[in-house]
Design an enzyme around this catalytic site. Structure first.
Site, PDB file in Angstrom:
ATOM      1  N   ASP A   1     -15.459   3.182   2.096  1.00 37.52           N
ATOM      2  CA  ASP A   1     -15.298   2.212   2.789  1.00 37.52           C
ATOM      3  C   ASP A   1     -16.625   1.302   2.767  1.00 37.52           C
ATOM      4  O   ASP A   1     -16.693   0.118   3.057  1.00 37.52           O
ATOM      5  CB  ASP A   1     -14.790   2.142   4.257  1.00 37.52           C
ATOM      6  CG  ASP A   1     -13.322   2.638   4.398  1.00 37.52           C
ATOM      7  OD1 ASP A   1     -12.719   2.078   3.459  1.00 37.52           O
ATOM      8  OD2 ASP A   1     -12.674   2.827   5.512  1.00 37.52           O
TER       9      ASP A   1
ATOM     10  N   ARG B   1       0.848  -1.242  -0.020  1.00 38.26           N
ATOM     11  CA  ARG B   1      -0.031   0.251  -0.140  1.00 38.26           C
ATOM     12  C   ARG B   1       0.878   1.383  -0.073  1.00 38.26           C
ATOM     13  O   ARG B   1       1.994   1.353   0.570  1.00 38.26           O
ATOM     14  CB  ARG B   1      -0.803  -0.020   1.094  1.00 38.26           C
ATOM     15  CG  ARG B   1      -2.006  -1.140   1.121  1.00 38.26           C
ATOM     16  CD  ARG B   1      -3.155  -1.154   2.404  1.00 38.26           C
ATOM     17  NE  ARG B   1      -3.818  -0.103   2.129  1.00 38.26           N
ATOM     18  CZ  ARG B   1      -4.880  -0.105   3.079  1.00 38.26           C
ATOM     19  NH1 ARG B   1      -5.033  -0.900   4.314  1.00 38.26           N
ATOM     20  NH2 ARG B   1      -5.486   1.072   2.986  1.00 38.26           N
TER      21      ARG B   1
ATOM     22  N   ARG C   1     -10.386  -3.327  -4.074  1.00 42.14           N
ATOM     23  CA  ARG C   1     -11.782  -3.543  -3.621  1.00 42.14           C
ATOM     24  C   ARG C   1     -12.759  -3.368  -4.747  1.00 42.14           C
ATOM     25  O   ARG C   1     -13.645  -4.318  -4.530  1.00 42.14           O
ATOM     26  CB  ARG C   1     -12.256  -2.829  -2.435  1.00 42.14           C
ATOM     27  CG  ARG C   1     -11.558  -3.279  -1.182  1.00 42.14           C
ATOM     28  CD  ARG C   1     -11.809  -2.293   0.000  1.00 42.14           C
ATOM     29  NE  ARG C   1     -11.216  -2.668   1.161  1.00 42.14           N
ATOM     30  CZ  ARG C   1     -11.360  -1.998   2.269  1.00 42.14           C
ATOM     31  NH1 ARG C   1     -11.913  -0.796   2.014  1.00 42.14           N
ATOM     32  NH2 ARG C   1     -10.662  -2.655   3.370  1.00 42.14           N
TER      33      ARG C   1
END
Length: 414
Positions: A296, A109, A327
């Site tokens: 999120d 990340r 995601r």
């Protein structure tokens, strides 16, 4: 009606741990989240020489305003992005040599916008292997402060880390932001800084933080709004009703805004002073929604989207590609495995209505991402046969998630 007790917010617990460590005095945190991420943060503080005491329902932290209490430390940040981004900034305010490393997932990340800003402030930061990624080393000698420019378009955590540092500098900080994602998380940060006695204000794209440190206090952690989204979505998709105490009109977390998305889709939503209730109405409409500020909860919406009567298009979520996994593509891949038609772009996903099917059992590929598991648990309420290749990764934020969701399933059936 199901009443669900959601554990404390991960985001608020992490910020509170930083603030408590930097404050003058002993801080008590009430109802902190105890999960792999927050335990990793607390462990990192211990490695840096801070005392973290635990009693039932509370943590007690001895603050050290001058920075870490040890001159050398080697800190392992596990999978925690807040740990990996906030603790090096805390260490920079001290005096000594501090090394930080993280899990392979966290090593992937990005970190470079934050380390560039720290270097611009005179901090000696070195990446040991790949520029812009863990592991890194800081030769700390305090931070003078001054003006700095920051790109927080990948993560608002870069800005939060600098804001938290501001009162610990000798001159304060003026942070000019060129891009910002998930802005409500920054509002959490500034509200909490003020609760610990800091002077922080916003002037357009510039945040001004005065020097002067923090004052210890007693601080209560509210339930995690991102975690609550799975339970609210469960109500909307099944026609049940879920109430979460402790999350109401005065909540700090922007992710509570997810219930407004459910309202637009047809759910009934009631937000009280200290609780929120969502009830399914038997109707779920398709919609197009910008989720930049509540990204999120993008996987939560993606997981219930097939049950809507029309297409669901989620836009402006490019930053979800650099979370624990990509995601956006993880959601698309798993929905396709369930027979759902999905298209994606650089910062969007569009999901067509359809009945997800887990023929002969379908295993969801989690990529070790807790939010993928918890989101597709919502899908499983109307799609028997779903399983997960790594169900235990929920320990990152909610170790008891599967037990709590199983109880919700029983309550809804009743």
């Amino acid at each position: 009606m199901a009443v669900v007790d959601i554990p404390g917010s991960k985001s608020i617990t992490a910020r509170a741990l930083f603030l408590a460590a930097a404050a003058d005095g002993v801080t008590t945190l009430k109802r902190p989240l105890r999960s792999d991420d927050t335990e990793g943060f607390a462990e990192g503080l211990t490695r840096l020489g801070y005392r973290v005491g635990r009693t039932p329902g509370a943590w007690h932290i001895d603050g050290c305003p001058q920075g870490p209490a040890v001159p050398e430390a080697d800190v392992y940040c596990r999978d925690g992005a807040t740990t990996a981004r906030f603790l090096p900034t805390l260490a920079a305010a001290g005096h000594g040599t501090y090394r930080f490393d993280a899990s392979p997932q966290m090593r992937r990340r990005p970190l470079l916008p934050l380390t560039r800003a720290l270097r611009d402030l005179g901090v000696d930061v070195g990446h040991e292997e790949t520029e812009g990624h863990h592991p890194l080393r800081i030769e700390a000698a305090g931070v003078e402060g001054g003006d700095v420019t920051l790109d927080a378009g990948q993560s608002s955590q870069y800005l939060t880390a600098l804001l938290l540092l501001g009162p610990l500098t000798r001159k304060g900080l003026r942070i000019t932001v060129t891009d910002l994602v998930s802005a409500p998380y920054v509002e959490i940060t500034t509200a909490m800084m003020r609760a610990f006695g800091a002077d922080v204000r916003r002037d357009g794209d510039t945040y001004v933080v005065a020097p002067g440190g923090y004052t210890a206090t007693t601080y209560a952690i509210e339930p995690d709004a991102s975690t609550a989204s799975y339970f609210f979505a469960a109500a909307a998709v099944t026609g049940g009703e879920v109430t979460v105490p402790g999350l109401g009109g005065g909540a700090l977390q922007g992710d509570l805004g997810f219930v407004d998305v459910l309202r637009r889709m047809g759910a009934r939503v009631e937000i009280g002073a200290d609780r929120t209730t969502v009830a399914g109405t038997g109707e779920l409409r398709g919609l197009t929604v910008n989720m930049r500020d509540i990204s999120d909860t993008m996987p939560t919406l993606a997981a219930l989207a097939p049950f809507a009567s029309g297409p669901v298009r989620i836009e402006d979520v490019a930053n979800t590609r650099v979370k624990e996994c990509d995601r956006l593509e993880a959601c698309a891949e798993n929905l396709r495995r369930l027979g759902v038609e999905v298209t994606t772009g650089p910062d969007w996903i569009e999901i067509q209505p359809g009945v997800p099917r887990a023929a002969n059992g379908t295993e969801i590929k989690t990529y070790g991402d807790h939010r993928v598991v918890m989101s597709f648990a919502v899908t499983s309420l109307r799609t028997p046969g779903i399983s997960f290749d790594d169900p235990g990764c929920v320990r990152k934020t909610f170790p008891d998630f599967h037990e709590a969701f199983a109880q919700l399933r029983r309550d809804i059936r009743r």
